[in-house]
Design an enzyme around this catalytic site. Structure first.
Site, PDB file in Angstrom:
ATOM      1  N   ASP A   1      24.302  -0.616   8.744  1.00 24.27           N
ATOM      2  CA  ASP A   1      25.195  -0.178   9.816  1.00 24.27           C
ATOM      3  C   ASP A   1      25.141  -1.066  11.050  1.00 24.27           C
ATOM      4  OD1 ASP A   1      22.703   0.496  10.749  1.00 24.27           O
ATOM      5  OD2 ASP A   1      23.168   2.597  11.181  1.00 24.27           O
TER       6      ASP A   1
ATOM      7  N   GLU B   1       2.403  -5.748  10.067  1.00 27.98           N
ATOM      8  CA  GLU B   1       1.871  -6.914  10.760  1.00 27.98           C
ATOM      9  C   GLU B   1       1.699  -6.585  12.245  1.00 27.98           C
ATOM     10  OE1 GLU B   1       0.866  -9.642   9.271  1.00 27.98           O
ATOM     11  OE2 GLU B   1       1.487  -8.795   7.347  1.00 27.98           O
TER      12      GLU B   1
ATOM     13  N   THR C   1       0.825  -1.206   0.000  1.00 29.91           N
ATOM     14  CA  THR C   1       0.000   0.000   0.000  1.00 29.91           C
ATOM     15  C   THR C   1       0.860   1.257   0.000  1.00 29.91           C
ATOM     16  OG1 THR C   1      -1.774  -1.136   1.179  1.00 29.91           O
ATOM     17  CG2 THR C   1      -1.786   1.274   1.246  1.00 29.91           C
TER      18      THR C   1
END
Length: 215
Positions: free
Chosen positions: A128, A184, A5
């Site tokens: 990193d 989620e 989305t």
């Protein structure tokens, strides 16, 4: 392939939103190892949003069963929840910093963007071995402001605390708290975040802005 989305991670990496152009990048782009985020035993690629941000994402996901809603649903749901939001109480710690108190939002990130384009973690990099953390504290005004206004506030002022290049931040709320991992929804009573270095390989465009060499 940016087929979601908001496609925040792809946009942050500079991956073209057009599927045909993204496929072309797959054929000629540079393959590099990148980090992945982890919240307890759950994985995420982009960001973990905690509290109010997780509520917006979770309710947007349920609301957005119709494709026509798409990105405007983030704004609509955010406005609805902002009228009834509450602070989450607890402690957020890292090896060298700690916040104890209450606030509506925390974001732990491997990438920089969340919520459909907001550049919440301006210093985050995907190679990193660290996480960046943004905490919004105390003020209802910060939640209801537009993103641009929040980003203009001091990164370590009255309303915002920003931790760059943080190793192993952990959160201990007073009660279970909603957390959203790349869309989620989960709930945790306590959570430790980590960036797992060089966990997967990603094809990126030239001068990808999320790499240490180009940031």
């Amino acid at each position: 392939m940016p087929l979601g989305t908001a496609n925040d991670f792809a946009v942050g990496c500079g991956i073209p939103p057009d599927p045909e152009k993204a496929l072309a990048l797959c054929l000629k782009g540079q393959v590099l190892p990148i980090d992945i985020g982890k919240a307890n035993e759950h994985w995420f690629l982009n960001v973990a949003s905690v509290g109010f941000g997780a509520e917006v994402d979770s309710d947007h996901s349920r609301l957005n069963s119709n494709a026509c809603l798409a990105l405007p649903a983030y704004t609509v749901m955010g406005a609805i929840l902002a009228m009834n939001f509450h602070h989450y109480h607890g402690r957020l710690t890292s090896p060298d910093r700690e916040i104890t108190g209450s606030g509506p939002i925390a974001i732990v990130g491997n990438g920089r963007q969340t919520g459909g384009g907001g550049r919440s973690l301006r210093c985050a990099r995907i190679d990193d071995g660290c996480s960046d953390v943004l905490v919004v504290v105390r003020s209802r005004r910060c939640v209801t402001h537009r993103r641009a206004r929040v980003q203009e506030l001091s990164p370590d002022g009255e309303y915002i605390s920003y931790w760059a290049n943080t190793v192993g931040p952990s959160s201990t709320p007073k009660k279970s708290i909603p957390v959203n991992l790349d869309g989620e929804p989960v709930r945790f009573s306590s959570v430790r975040y980590e960036a797992v270095p060089r966990a997967i390989r990603l094809i990126v465009p030239p001068n990808c802005p999320l790499l240490s060499a180009t940031s």
